[in-house]
Design an enzyme around this catalytic site. Structure first.
Site, PDB file in Angstrom:
ATOM      1  N   GLN A 127       0.848  -1.199   0.000  1.00  0.00           N
ATOM      2  CA  GLN A 127       0.000   0.000   0.000  1.00  0.00           C
ATOM      3  C   GLN A 127       0.882   1.248   0.000  1.00  0.00           C
ATOM      4  O   GLN A 127       1.553   1.520   0.993  1.00  0.00           O
ATOM      5  CB  GLN A 127      -0.861  -0.026   1.262  1.00  0.00           C
ATOM      6  N   TYR A 129       0.653   4.719   0.389  1.00  0.00           N
ATOM      7  CA  TYR A 129      -0.081   5.926   0.788  1.00  0.00           C
ATOM      8  C   TYR A 129       0.872   6.925   1.475  1.00  0.00           C
ATOM      9  O   TYR A 129       1.110   8.002   0.978  1.00  0.00           O
ATOM     10  CB  TYR A 129      -1.189   5.584   1.798  1.00  0.00           C
ATOM     11  N   GLU A 245      -9.242  -1.759   5.390  1.00  0.00           N
ATOM     12  CA  GLU A 245      -8.033  -1.941   6.205  1.00  0.00           C
ATOM     13  C   GLU A 245      -8.389  -1.886   7.692  1.00  0.00           C
ATOM     14  O   GLU A 245      -7.954  -2.708   8.492  1.00  0.00           O
ATOM     15  CB  GLU A 245      -7.005  -0.855   5.879  1.00  0.00           C
TER      16      GLU A 245
HETATM   17  C1  LIG Z   1       3.389  -1.085  11.391  1.00  0.00           C
HETATM   18  C2  LIG Z   1       3.012  -0.024  10.417  1.00  0.00           C
HETATM   19  C3  LIG Z   1       2.726  -0.359   9.122  1.00  0.00           C
HETATM   20  C4  LIG Z   1       2.400   0.618   8.194  1.00  0.00           C
HETATM   21  N1  LIG Z   1       2.169   0.236   6.907  1.00  0.00           N
HETATM   22  C5  LIG Z   1       1.890   1.182   5.993  1.00  0.00           C
HETATM   23  C6  LIG Z   1       1.700   0.803   4.633  1.00  0.00           C
HETATM   24  O1  LIG Z   1       1.786  -0.376   4.272  1.00  0.00           O
HETATM   25  N2  LIG Z   1       1.455   1.762   3.723  1.00  0.00           N
HETATM   26  C7  LIG Z   1       1.348   3.087   4.081  1.00  0.00           C
HETATM   27  O2  LIG Z   1       1.092   3.900   3.207  1.00  0.00           O
HETATM   28  N3  LIG Z   1       1.539   3.481   5.371  1.00  0.00           N
HETATM   29  C8  LIG Z   1       1.815   2.558   6.321  1.00  0.00           C
HETATM   30  N4  LIG Z   1       2.024   2.931   7.626  1.00  0.00           N
HETATM   31  C9  LIG Z   1       2.005   4.348   7.965  1.00  0.00           C
HETATM   32  C10 LIG Z   1       0.814   4.786   8.797  1.00  0.00           C
HETATM   33  O3  LIG Z   1      -0.357   4.830   8.002  1.00  0.00           O
HETATM   34  C11 LIG Z   1       1.155   6.168   9.378  1.00  0.00           C
HETATM   35  O4  LIG Z   1       2.244   5.985  10.266  1.00  0.00           O
HETATM   36  C12 LIG Z   1      -0.009   6.745  10.141  1.00  0.00           C
HETATM   37  O5  LIG Z   1      -1.051   7.110   9.275  1.00  0.00           O
HETATM   38  C13 LIG Z   1       0.415   7.998  10.968  1.00  0.00           C
HETATM   39  O6  LIG Z   1       1.096   8.904  10.152  1.00  0.00           O
HETATM   40  P1  LIG Z   1       2.525   9.488  10.591  1.00  0.00           P
HETATM   41  O7  LIG Z   1       3.415   8.350  10.928  1.00  0.00           O
HETATM   42  O8  LIG Z   1       2.959  10.421   9.540  1.00  0.00           O
HETATM   43  O9  LIG Z   1       2.266  10.273  11.945  1.00  0.00           O
HETATM   44  P2  LIG Z   1       1.639  11.730  12.092  1.00  0.00           P
HETATM   45  O10 LIG Z   1       0.454  11.892  11.201  1.00  0.00           O
HETATM   46  O11 LIG Z   1       2.736  12.718  11.964  1.00  0.00           O
HETATM   47  O12 LIG Z   1       1.141  11.670  13.594  1.00  0.00           O
HETATM   48  C14 LIG Z   1       2.056  11.817  14.696  1.00  0.00           C
HETATM   49  C15 LIG Z   1       1.228  11.773  15.966  1.00  0.00           C
HETATM   50  O13 LIG Z   1       0.308  12.874  15.995  1.00  0.00           O
HETATM   51  C16 LIG Z   1      -1.010  12.401  16.175  1.00  0.00           C
HETATM   52  N5  LIG Z   1      -1.943  13.211  15.398  1.00  0.00           N
HETATM   53  C17 LIG Z   1      -1.793  13.621  14.108  1.00  0.00           C
HETATM   54  N6  LIG Z   1      -2.870  14.332  13.716  1.00  0.00           N
HETATM   55  C18 LIG Z   1      -3.724  14.374  14.784  1.00  0.00           C
HETATM   56  C19 LIG Z   1      -4.996  14.957  15.017  1.00  0.00           C
HETATM   57  N7  LIG Z   1      -5.636  15.629  14.058  1.00  0.00           N
HETATM   58  N8  LIG Z   1      -5.566  14.769  16.233  1.00  0.00           N
HETATM   59  C20 LIG Z   1      -4.938  14.070  17.217  1.00  0.00           C
HETATM   60  N9  LIG Z   1      -3.718  13.494  17.054  1.00  0.00           N
HETATM   61  C21 LIG Z   1      -3.123  13.642  15.857  1.00  0.00           C
HETATM   62  C22 LIG Z   1      -1.010  10.976  15.680  1.00  0.00           C
HETATM   63  O14 LIG Z   1      -2.029  10.207  16.284  1.00  0.00           O
HETATM   64  C23 LIG Z   1       0.379  10.508  16.110  1.00  0.00           C
HETATM   65  O15 LIG Z   1       0.363  10.101  17.459  1.00  0.00           O
HETATM   66  C24 LIG Z   1       2.351   1.980   8.581  1.00  0.00           C
HETATM   67  C25 LIG Z   1       2.640   2.323   9.904  1.00  0.00           C
HETATM   68  C26 LIG Z   1       2.968   1.347  10.819  1.00  0.00           C
HETATM   69  C27 LIG Z   1       3.296   1.758  12.207  1.00  0.00           C
END
Ligand SMILES: Cc1cc2nc3c(=O)[nH]c(=O)nc-3n(C[C@H](O)[C@H](O)[C@H](O)COP(=O)(O)OP(=O)(O)OC[C@H]3O[C@@H](n4cnc5c(N)ncnc54)[C@H](O)[C@@H]3O)c2cc1C
Length: 403
Positions: A127, A129, A245
Site C-alpha cells: 500500500q 499511501y 483496512e
Molecule cells: C506497522 C506499520 C505499518 C504501516 N504500513 C503502511 C503501509 O503499508 N502503507 C502506508 O502507506 N503506510 C503505512 N504505515 C504508515 C501509517 O499509516 C502512518 O504511520 C499513520 O497514518 C500515521 O502517520 P505518521 O506516521 O505520519 O504520523 P503523524 O500523522 O505525523 O502523527 C504523529 C502523531 O500525531 C497524532 N496526530 C496527528 N494528527 C492528529 C490529530 N488531528 N488529532 C490528534 N492526534 C493527531 C497521531 O495520532 C500521532 O500520534 C504503517 C505504519 C505502521 C506503524
C-alpha cells in the site's frame, strides 16, 4: 442476528472437521504472516479458496466461490479452522483491502485480472499511501504523476510501506491534478513493483526485522488503464480501501485464537512449577480480556449481518479498528507478563527464523504497537468516532503555517 445452526450450517461444520482430519497435516503454522508466503502456505491457500473457505462470497468469474453472504457460515469457518489449529488463510493487504476495493469500484477488466491471483496468494500487494510529511494528513501527499504517451509517469517517495521488499504490486495514491483542491487532485494507480525506476529501501523496526520500507519513484511509467476509477477519484478510492483496512486490523477472529493460546500458556506450569492461571491478578486480566474479545466478536457478527442486509453500520463500524488493535496489544502484553523473565529476553533473529513461543509473543507485542498506528492512529480513530460517529464538534485545527 439469528445464531441457530440450520442443516446446511451443520453440514459445513462437518465438512471442515473432515478437512481437518484428512488434510490438517498440510496446514502451515499460525503466524509468520509478515513475510512472503512459502510454497506450503500457497498450497494451503489454494485449497482454502477451492473449498470456499477463503473468498467465499467473491463471484466465481473473479476466482472466488460465489456464495451469498451468510454470517453464520463466516463464523463457522473461522471457528472450525481455529478450533482445529489450522491456518485460516493469508491476511494480506491485497486480499483484505484491494480485492474488496476492486469489487466495489474496479473495472471489469481489473477484477478479472487481479482478484483471482491475489486471492490465491500468487500476487502480493503493498500500500503506497504514507509519505514523509503526509501520514494522518494523507491528502497532503506530494508524489506526482503526469500523463505522457499512454502512461502515468510517477516521481516521489513513499514511507512505512509494509511488505514492499517482497511485493509484486503496489496500490499507489499520487497527485495527478495539482491545480485542484488537495483532496480532489489524487489518483489511485496499480503499479508493478518491477517497473524500472522503483527503489525499495527496507526499514528495520524494533522487532529487529525489516517489515516496512521507503520506496522511491524516479520516472516510473504506469499504463494509463491501471488507474482505479478516474483521475481525481483517488481520495474516494483510497478511503474505500482504508475502510477495509480498518475492519481487517480490528477483526476479532484472530483475537479469539489468541485468547485460547494465552489460556493454554497460563494453564501450563512454569519453570518454578507454578501455573499463572492460579495467580488471581493474571487470571482476572485473562477473564476481562476474554469477555472483551467475546463482546467484540458479537459486535463483528452484528456488523456482518447489517452489511449482508445492505444496511450501513455507521458509528458501529468506526469503533472496530481502535477497539480491536488496542485489545490485541493488551492480549500480547498479558502473554509477555505471563512469560516472566522469558518475556523480557528478546534477541532479534533473521527474517526466515522459525520463532519459538516466547519470540512469537514478543514480536506480536511490539508489532501490535504498529497496528495501533498503521491504517490511521488511535488518536485519529477517536476523532472519527467523536466527529463522524457521535456528531461532536470538530477539534480545533492548527492555524495555516503553524502546524
Ligand atoms: C506497522 C506499520 C505499518 C504501516 N504500513 C503502511 C503501509 O503499508 N502503507 C502506508 O502507506 N503506510 C503505512 N504505515 C504508515 C501509517 O499509516 C502512518 O504511520 C499513520 O497514518 C500515521 O502517520 P505518521 O506516521 O505520519 O504520523 P503523524 O500523522 O505525523 O502523527 C504523529 C502523531 O500525531 C497524532 N496526530 C496527528 N494528527 C492528529 C490529530 N488531528 N488529532 C490528534 N492526534 C493527531 C497521531 O495520532 C500521532 O500520534 C504503517 C505504519 C505502521 C506503524
Amino acid at each position: 442476528m439469528d445464531l441457530t445452526y440450520s442443516e446446511p450450517h451443520r453440514a459445513l461444520q462437518a465438512e471442515i472437521r473432515e478437512l481437518a482430519r484428512t488434510h490438517g497435516h498440510l496446514s502451515p503454522k499460525q503466524g509468520g504472516g509478515r513475510r512472503r508466503p512459502d510454497a506450503r502456505t500457497l498450497a494451503w491457500q489454494r485449497l482454502l479458496v477451492e473449498r470456499g473457505y477463503v473468498g467465499r462470497t467473491i463471484p466465481r468469474e473473479y476466482g472466488g466461490h460465489g456464495a451469498q453472504p451468510d454470517v453464520l457460515e463466516a463464523a463457522i469457518i473461522a471457528d472450525e479452522l481455529a478450533r482445529a489449529g489450522l491456518y485460516p488463510g493469508i491476511m494480506s493487504q491485497g486480499i483484505s483491502m484491494l480485492v474488496p476495493t476492486l469489487l466495489e469500484v474496479g473495472s471489469e477488466e481489473q477484477r478479472r485480472r487481479w482478484i483471482g491471483p491475489t486471492l490465491r496468494g500468487e500476487i502480493i500487494w503493498c500500500q503506497g499511501y504514507s509519505e514523509p510529511g503526509a501520514g494522518s494528513d494523507l491528502a497532503s501527499i506530494r508524489t506526482r504523476a503526469v500523463v505522457d504517451d499512454g502512461h502515468f509517469v510517477v516521481n516521489g517517495q513513499k514511507i512505512w510501506t509494509s511488505s514492499a521488499h517482497y511485493a509484486d504490486m503496489m496500490f499507489l495514491l499520487c497527485r495527478t491534478e495539482p491545480d485542484r483542491p488537495k483532496h480532489a487532485g489524487l489518483s489511485y494507480l496499480l503499479v508493478s513493483m518491477s517497473t524500472p525506476g522503483i527503489e525499495v529501501r527496507p526499514l528495520v523496526t524494533m522487532t529487529g526485522r525489516a517489515e516496512f520500507n521507503e520506496v522511491f519513484f524516479t520516472d516510473v511509467r504506469v499504463p494509463v488503464d491501471q488507474i482505479v476509477l478516474g483521475r481525481g477519484d483517488g481520495w474516494h478510492v483510497a478511503n474505500l480501501t482504508l475502510k477495509h483496512e480498518r475492519l481487517m486490523l480490528g477483526d476479532p477472529s484472530k483475537l479469539v485464537h489468541r485468547v485460547e493460546r494465552i489460556a493454554e500458556l497460563m494453564a501450563r506450569a512454569g519453570v518454578d512449577g507454578e501455573r499463572s492461571i492460579d495467580r488471581p491478578e493474571l487470571r482476572d486480566r485473562l477473564l476481562r480480556l476474554q469477555a472483551e474479545v467475546l463482546a467484540s466478536r458479537c459486535h463483528h457478527l452484528r456488523l456482518l449481518t447489517q452489511r449482508a442486509r445492505g444496511e450501513d453500520p455507521g458509528l458501529a463500524q468506526t469503533i472496530v479498528k481502535y477497539f480491536g488493535t488496542t485489545l490485541g496489544h493488551r492480549l500480547s502484553a498479558l502473554a509477555v507478563d505471563v512469560l516472566g523473565a522469558g518475556g523480557l529476553a528478546y534477541e532479534p533473529r533473521g527474517e526466515a527464523a522459525e520463532d519459538d513461543e516466547a519470540t512469537t509473543w514478543q514480536i506480536d507485542y511490539m508489532y501490535d504497537v504498529g497496528l495501533m498506528i498503521g491504517g490511521g492512529t488511535s488518536q485519529i480513530q477517536k476523532n472519527i468516532i467523536a466527529e463522524r460517529g457521535l456528531g461532536l464538534p470538530r477539534e480545533p485545527r492548527a492555524a495555516p503555517g503553524r502546524s
